[in-house]
Scaffold this active site. Structure first.
Site, PDB file in Angstrom:
ATOM      1  N   SER A  47       0.859  -1.193  -0.028  1.00 48.85           N
ATOM      2  CA  SER A  47      -0.138  -0.064  -0.005  1.00 48.85           C
ATOM      3  C   SER A  47       0.733   1.222  -0.225  1.00 48.85           C
ATOM      4  O   SER A  47       1.923   1.177   0.115  1.00 48.85           O
ATOM      5  CB  SER A  47      -0.785  -0.030   1.259  1.00 48.85           C
ATOM      6  N   LYS A  48       0.197   2.502  -0.147  1.00 48.78           N
ATOM      7  CA  LYS A  48       1.054   3.640  -0.207  1.00 48.78           C
ATOM      8  C   LYS A  48       1.767   3.719   1.029  1.00 48.78           C
ATOM      9  O   LYS A  48       2.637   4.402   1.053  1.00 48.78           O
ATOM     10  CB  LYS A  48      -0.165   5.009  -0.108  1.00 48.78           C
ATOM     11  N   ARG A  49       1.289   3.200   2.214  1.00 46.17           N
ATOM     12  CA  ARG A  49       1.880   3.333   3.600  1.00 46.17           C
ATOM     13  C   ARG A  49       3.306   2.882   3.432  1.00 46.17           C
ATOM     14  O   ARG A  49       4.278   3.145   4.082  1.00 46.17           O
ATOM     15  CB  ARG A  49       0.862   2.807   4.396  1.00 46.17           C
TER      16      ARG A  49
ATOM     17  N   GLY B  61       5.341   2.979   0.889  1.00 43.86           N
ATOM     18  CA  GLY B  61       5.959   3.784   0.006  1.00 43.86           C
ATOM     19  C   GLY B  61       5.926   3.317  -1.367  1.00 43.86           C
ATOM     20  O   GLY B  61       6.661   3.423  -2.256  1.00 43.86           O
TER      21      GLY B  61
END
Ligand code: GLU
Length: 463
Positions: free
Chosen positions: A238-240, A242
Site C-alpha cells: 500500500s501507499k503506507r 512507499g
C-alpha cells in the site's frame, strides 16, 4: 523457437503502479530477449473508471522506463465488433447459446447450489433451449462438462482445474458487449501473442480463457502469472509502504534505470547479481527463474539502487537530469558546467535527484540569505572562530586565481603559520560557507562560490 510475441494490457483506471510496471518490464524483456515483439493494449472497457489521462500517464511512464512497444496501440473499446464476430462464430458452431435468465434467476441458482453444499453456479437451464437473440439475453459458452483444464505456468508450474469449477461462462453480456475474458482471448489471438505474462490476480481467469480458445479451435499461448508485490511487512502493498505510481517516483527524482533494475530483481534472479545494465537484462531474461513466491518491497534497497546509478552516470548527464529539480527547488537556472561541478561535489551524499538538488541550496543562495543551523552557528561562531573568519577573509582575498589549489595552499598556510590545528579553523569556516557542518571539500566549495560570494559569507559570519 518461433517468434515470441508478448503484450502488456493495462486498464487505464489509474496511473502505472510498480506492480504493473514490473509486469510490463518482464513482458518487454521476454520479447526483446528472443528478438520478438512487444505490444501494448489498453483495456478500457470499464467506461466509468477508464480515463484518457490515465492512458497518457501510463504511456509516459512506459517511455520514461525505456519500454518501447511495437506496432499500433490497441484500445479494446474500438474492437467490440471484432469480439462479437467471434461470439457469433461460437453461436453458429453450437459452442455457445443465448440465455434469457435474469441476474436474479442466476443468483437464485447459485443460492440453491450453495444450500446443497455445492459450488455456486449457473445451472445450464438455457443450454439446450435453442433460444435466439432478444432483449436482456446474454451469450454463454457451452463449457465442457467433464475434464480438466491443464496448463504449464511459466512461474507457478503445472496448474489443473476441473471444468466443473468453470460454469457456462458469459461471453457476451445482455447489453451486447463482450465480456472481459472473451475480449482478452480474441485480442491475444489477433495480436499473435505467444506468451501472456500477467499478475496472478488473473490466474483464475486463465482456465476460462483456455476453454474459449479451445471452443474457437485456436492455439493457446503460454501463460505466466507473477505474484503480487508485498509490503515490507508481507501484507498487501500500500501507499503506507512507499508503494506509489511510477510517475511519483519520477517526480521524486528516481532514475528510471534504478526503478527498472530494482523491480526486475523483485521476482526474478540471475545468481546473486543485483545490478544489471539493460543490455544484461535483455541477455539474461528468458522467462525462467521467475520466483513463484511473492517478494516484499524494500524502499531502502530501491534507494540504494538509485544511489548506485546516480554515481555511475556521466556528470553532464546527471546535471541535465538534476536541472529541473534545481528549478523546482526555487534555485533558478544554473549553467550546465556549474551544475556538473555541484553534482561532482555532492552526488555521493544524495540518494535521489530531488535530494541532490536540495543539497546545492547553500551554494546557490546569496550570502545574505544563507541559513545557519542554530546549533552549528552557536558552537563555531565563537570569538575565536570569528577572528579566524576575519583573518581568513584577508588571506583568501589575496588568492589569484581564486581556485582550488591556491585556496588549499592559503588555508593550510594560515593554519601552519599560526601554529593552529585544522580542527580549530575548519568548523567555523565550513559553517560560514555552508550554514551547517556539512558539504564537500572546503577549497572546492570556495572555488565554486568564487571570490565575492566566499568573502561575503566569511564577513557575514564574522560580524
Ligand atoms: N487489464 C488487466 C489488468 O490491468 C490485465 C489483463 C491481462 O494481462 O490479461 O490487470
Amino acid at each position: 523457437m518461433s517468434e515470441v510475441v508478448t503484450r502488456f494490457a493495462p486498464s487505464p483506471t489509474g496511473h502505472l503502479h510498480i506492480g504493473g510496471a514490473r509486469t510490463a518490464i518482464f513482458c518487454w524483456l521476454l520479447a526483446r530477449h528472443f528478438g520478438g515483439r512487444f505490444h501494448l493494449r489498453i483495456e478500457d472497457t470499464d467506461l466509468l473508471r477508464s480515463k484518457q489521462e490515465y492512458t497518457d500517464s501510463i504511456l509516459a511512464s512506459m517511455r520514461w522506463l525505456g519500454l518501447d512497444w511495437d506496432g499500433e496501440l490497441i484500445y479494446q473499446t474500438q474492437r467490440a465488433a471484432l469480439y462479437n464476430q467471434y461470439v457469433d462464430r461460437l453461436l453458429e458452431d453450437g459452442k455457445a447459446y443465448w440465455c434469457s435468465c435474469t441476474p436474479e434467476e442466476v443468483e437464485a441458482m447459485r443460492e440453491e447450489a450453495r444450500a446443497k453444499g455445492l459450488k455456486p453456479r449457473y445451472n445450464g437451464c438455457c443450454r439446450e433451449r435453442g433460444l435466439g437473440p432478444g432483449e436482456g439475453r446474454c451469450v454463454r459458452l457451452k463449457t465442457p462438462q467433464v475434464g480438466r483444464v491443464v496448463f504449464d505456468d511459466l512461474v507457478k508450474g503445472v496448474i489443473a482445474v476441473d471444468v466443473a469449477e468453470l460454469d457456462d461462462i458469459v461471453i457476451r453480456r445482455a447489453d451486447g458487449m463482450p465480456t472481459y475474458n472473451m475480449a482478452v482471448v480474441v485480442d491475444d489471438h489477433e495480436m499473435g501473442i505467444t506468451h501472456v505474462l500477467r499478475g496472478d490476480d488473473h490466474v483464475s481467469n486463465t482456465p476460462r480463457q483456455i476453454v474459449i480458445y479451445e471452443a474457437l479451435g485456436l492455439s493457446v499461448p503460454r501463460f505466466g502469472h507473477v505474484p503480487m508485490i508485498l509490503g515490507p511487512d508481507r501484507q498487501k502493498l500500500s501507499k503506507r509502504h512507499g508503494a506509489r505510481a511510477v510517475i511519483e517516483y519520477q517526480n521524486d527524482g528516481l532514475l528510471p534505470q534504478a526503478l527498472l533494475n530494482y523491480l526486475v530483481r523483485l521476482g526474478w534472479s540471475h545468481g546473486n547479481q543485483e545490478l544489471f545494465s539493460m543490455e544484461e537484462l535483455v541477455r539474461f531474461f528468458d522467462g525462467t527463474s521467475l520466483n513463484p513466491a511473492a517478494a516484499a518491497f524494500d524502499p531502502a534497497k530501491l534507494e540504494w539502487c538509485n544511489a548506485h546509478y546516480m554515481r555511475e552516470l556521466p556528470l553532464s548527464e546527471l546535471a541535465a537530469l538534476t536541472a529541473p529539480f534545481v528549478v523546482q527547488a526555487g534555485l533558478g537556472e544554473v549553467e550546465p558546467d556549474r551544475l556538473a561541478e555541484l553534482c561532482r561535489m555532492f552526488r555521493e551524499r544524495a540518494n535521489n535527484l530531488k535530494a541532490l538538488a536540495e543539497s546545492f541550496r547553500p551554494l546557490l543562495v546569496p550570502a545574505e540569505i544563507l541559513e545557519y543551523a542554530e546549533k552549528d552557528a552557536a558552537k563555531h561562531f565563537t570569538e575565536a572562530g570569528k577572528n579566524h573568519l576575519h583573518a581568513l577573509a584577508q588571506t583568501f582575498t589575496a588568492c589569484e586565481p581564486f581556485d582550488h589549489a591556491n585556496l588549499e595552499a592559503a588555508l593550510n598556510g594560515y593554519v601552519a603559520d599560526n601554529g593552529l590545528k585544522f580542527k580549530e579553523v575548519a568548523p567555523p569556516l565550513r559553517t560560514a560557507l555552508m550554514g551547517f557542518m556539512g558539504g564537500a571539500h572546503l577549497p572546492e566549495i570556495m572555488a565554486f562560490l568564487g571570490r565575492e560570494e566566499c568573502l561575503a559569507r566569511l564577513r557575514r559570519a564574522a560580524a
